[in-house]
Write an enzyme that holds these catalytic residues in place. Structure first.
Site, PDB file in Angstrom:
ATOM      1  N   HIS A  71       7.790  -4.077 -37.608  1.00 22.24           N
ATOM      2  CA  HIS A  71       7.120  -4.597 -36.413  1.00 22.24           C
ATOM      3  C   HIS A  71       8.173  -5.031 -35.397  1.00 22.24           C
ATOM      4  CE1 HIS A  71       4.318  -6.591 -33.802  1.00 22.24           C
ATOM      5  NE2 HIS A  71       4.922  -7.743 -33.968  1.00 22.24           N
ATOM      6  N   ASP A 111       0.019  -3.822 -34.598  1.00 18.43           N
ATOM      7  CA  ASP A 111       0.412  -2.542 -34.001  1.00 18.43           C
ATOM      8  C   ASP A 111      -0.700  -1.494 -34.138  1.00 18.43           C
ATOM      9  OD1 ASP A 111       2.975  -3.404 -33.141  1.00 18.43           O
ATOM     10  OD2 ASP A 111       3.629  -3.340 -35.218  1.00 18.43           O
TER      11      ASP A 111
END
Ligand code: LMR
Length: 348
Positions: free
Chosen positions: A209, A182
């Site tokens: 996530h 990310d």
């Protein structure tokens, strides 16, 4: 180790500093190395990940485990000329060989997400695989550092930890969920917006996530991209949807594989530098036992890596009002995912 024929190149590379193009360093200047194992080495993530690890100068032996033909991956990689000459393969019933003496074990086994499948649905499929692997790992090599790539990590990391806890061998500093994808995506989207180089950008992403648990901390991005509120919202949305977008763009022909493999390798390279080379001050984001956010048992934020995994949890960066709001929204979802992992560990 057989790198004598590359001696001249080793000397030339000796003074190159580690950077986030880590996959390109082929030779070690430290002389120290480790055995690294990949569980799920023949999968869509496992294969490119194994290639990147084969290129890492700190990897002495690359042990590939898969229930489906890992020997083929090993034979394929065997022709790639790097300083890691030892690539071993272990099939069903042979996991002990892969785990034995491995310092770092990557768990990339399981099913990747397909179009229209949520991470929660994916967990139903992957929980069985991760549970069985965690049981073997807890018995056969409880001292290794485990990097969990298998999605959804919001749940697979708690599941893995619970199995280790039941076996009486849990060391939470050594079980890390790979969430730096990310941060990598934050860099990519900010770079696109600003016309910058992705490699120059460092933007922490915290939380978990998956969807609303992903919290980009753009206020702490270096350098400061000075984005408008609208741009920040758009980029936050893009980072959260990036995985689904790739899956959709591949139109059923595949799933997210290369960027996850790259981010996992980037993380393991950082870990190897801390574990094998003894480098200090190595910081990456990972999803680990929570320190910064007491409402959640696990949380992703910057950590300092050391010989035993997490050497220091650096907690949350400073958040602005919008990021604090995202945090309040993240907590209930993340807790739900954590509970799902823990409950799955408790089921027979
Ligand atoms: C990603 O974010 O790309 C990965 O977690 C894979 C996925 O299924 O989205």
């Amino acid at each position: 180790m057989n790198c004598s024929r590359f001696g001249a190149i080793v000397v030339k590379l000796k003074h190159i500093k580690y950077s986030n193009v880590s996959g390109l360093r082929l030779f070690s200047s430290t002389g120290k190395h480790a055995k690294v194992a990949v569980l799920g080495a023949n999968g869509s993530i496992g294969q490119p990940l194994s290639l990147l690890l084969k290129m890492n100068p700190l990897v002495e032996e690359l042990a590939l485990y898969d229930v489906v033909h890992p020997q083929g991956v090993a034979a394929d990689l065997g022709h790639v000329p790097t300083s890691c000459d030892k690539v071993t393969a272990f099939g069903p019933g042979e996991i002990m060989g892969a785990l034995k003496d491995a310092k770092i074990v990557l768990c990339a086994a399981g099913s990747p997400r397909k179009a229209g499948v949520t991470r929660e649905e994916q967990f139903k499929l992957n929980s069985k695989v991760v549970k069985e692997l965690a049981k073997s790992c807890a018995v056969m090599n409880p001292g290794a550092i485990y990097c969990i790539v298998t999605n959804p990590i919001n749940s697979t990391v708690p599941l893995f930890c619970e199995i280790f806890k039941s076996a009486g061998v849990l060391n939470e500093a050594k079980i890390l969920g790979i969430s730096n994808l990310d941060a990598m995506r934050a860099g990519a989207y900010i770079a696109k917006e600003k016309g910058w180089q992705t490699s120059d950008i460092n933007c922490p992403v915290v939380g978990g996530h998956s969807g609303s648990t992903i919290i980009p901390i753009i206020s702490q991005c270096k350098p400061d991209p000075q984005l408008s509120d609208e741009q920040v919202k758009l980029i936050t949305h893009e980072i959260r949807e990036a995985g689904a977008e790739i899956v959709a763009a591949k139109k059923g022909s595949g799933t997210v594989a290369l960027s996850i493999a790259w981010s996992a390798h980037h993380f393991v390279d950082a870990l190897l530098r801390a574990v094998v080379s003894g480098e200090k001050g190595v910081v990456e984001c990972a999803y680990v036992k929570s320190v910064a956010v007491p409402e959640c048992k696990y949380f992703s934020n910057p950590i300092e890596l050391g010989v035993d995994g997490v050497s220091k949890n650096l907690g949350l960066p400073q958040l602005n009002a919008y990021e604090k709001y995202l945090l309040t929204k993240c907590i209930p979802s993340l807790n739900q995912h954590i509970r799902a992992g823990e409950e799955s560990a408790a089921q027979r």
